[in-house]
Scaffold this motif. Structure first.
Motif, PDB file in Angstrom:
ATOM      1  N   THR A 276       0.830  -1.211   0.000  1.00 54.48           N
ATOM      2  CA  THR A 276       0.000   0.000   0.000  1.00 54.48           C
ATOM      3  C   THR A 276       0.859   1.253   0.000  1.00 54.48           C
ATOM      4  OG1 THR A 276      -1.786  -1.143   1.138  1.00 54.48           O
ATOM      5  CG2 THR A 276      -1.780   1.267   1.287  1.00 54.48           C
ATOM      6  N   ARG A 277       1.891   1.271   0.838  1.00 52.43           N
ATOM      7  CA  ARG A 277       2.762   2.448   0.910  1.00 52.43           C
ATOM      8  C   ARG A 277       3.545   2.642  -0.374  1.00 52.43           C
ATOM      9  NH1 ARG A 277       6.080   1.230   5.693  1.00 52.43           N
ATOM     10  NH2 ARG A 277       7.213   3.076   5.104  1.00 52.43           N
ATOM     11  N   ALA A 278       4.068   1.552  -0.953  1.00 56.21           N
ATOM     12  CA  ALA A 278       4.827   1.660  -2.208  1.00 56.21           C
ATOM     13  C   ALA A 278       3.938   2.219  -3.312  1.00 56.21           C
ATOM     14  CB  ALA A 278       5.385   0.304  -2.609  1.00 56.21           C
ATOM     15  N   ARG A 279       2.746   1.687  -3.429  1.00 56.39           N
ATOM     16  CA  ARG A 279       1.824   2.169  -4.457  1.00 56.39           C
ATOM     17  C   ARG A 279       1.419   3.612  -4.196  1.00 56.39           C
ATOM     18  NH1 ARG A 279      -1.717  -3.389  -5.055  1.00 56.39           N
ATOM     19  NH2 ARG A 279      -0.142  -4.501  -6.277  1.00 56.39           N
ATOM     20  N   GLY A 280       1.349   3.999  -2.926  1.00 58.97           N
ATOM     21  CA  GLY A 280       1.069   5.392  -2.576  1.00 58.97           C
ATOM     22  C   GLY A 280       2.157   6.342  -3.053  1.00 58.97           C
ATOM     23  N   HIS A 281       3.352   5.814  -3.234  1.00 61.37           N
ATOM     24  CA  HIS A 281       4.488   6.592  -3.760  1.00 61.37           C
ATOM     25  C   HIS A 281       4.653   6.382  -5.268  1.00 61.37           C
ATOM     26  CE1 HIS A 281       5.771   7.918   0.163  1.00 61.37           C
ATOM     27  NE2 HIS A 281       5.905   6.685   0.598  1.00 61.37           N
ATOM     28  N   GLN A 282       3.610   5.867  -5.915  1.00 65.26           N
ATOM     29  CA  GLN A 282       3.580   5.618  -7.361  1.00 65.26           C
ATOM     30  C   GLN A 282       4.632   4.615  -7.819  1.00 65.26           C
ATOM     31  OE1 GLN A 282       2.982   9.077  -6.274  1.00 65.26           O
ATOM     32  NE2 GLN A 282       0.935   8.210  -6.374  1.00 65.26           N
ATOM     33  N   LEU A 283       4.948   3.651  -6.971  1.00 67.91           N
ATOM     34  CA  LEU A 283       5.855   2.573  -7.341  1.00 67.91           C
ATOM     35  C   LEU A 283       5.028   1.351  -7.718  1.00 67.91           C
ATOM     36  CD1 LEU A 283       8.425   2.907  -4.424  1.00 67.91           C
ATOM     37  CD2 LEU A 283       8.735   3.663  -6.777  1.00 67.91           C
TER      38      LEU A 283
END
Length: 93
Positions: A80-87
């Motif tokens: 969730t956090r990685a995707r929140g950083h557009q990764l």
């Protein structure tokens, strides 16, 4: 500006700076890693370890960064956090 700070700023924005001296040192280590110089980095709870591999992932193109997560409860949080950083991030099973 070092690539470590550039990677951190790609994740957190143009004013981002390491939250501690330990995180700053660890960022420099992971951004200067080589195949012949293995590294073990130990940082305490809530010290920004995830940003180490997030910043590497933000700086590479067409490469894969693999993170081994020993606790299943952390997997969803990291994704969730990685995707929140557009990764781009996915769990391999």
């Amino acid at each position: 500006m070092s690539t470590a700070i550039q990677g951190l700023q790609k994740i957190l924005g143009p004013d981002a700076q390491p939250k501690s001296e330990g995180q700053a040192h660890a960022l420099e280590l992971v951004h200067t890693a080589t195949a012949t110089r293995p590294q073990i980095i130990i940082l305490g709870t809530s010290s920004g370890k995830s940003l180490l591999f997030f910043s590497i992932a933000a700086m590479v193109s067409y490469q894969t960064v693999i993170v081994v997560v020993p606790f299943a409860a952390l997997v969803d949080d990291l994704i969730t956090r990685a995707r929140g950083h557009q990764l781009t991030c996915e769990e391999w099973r």
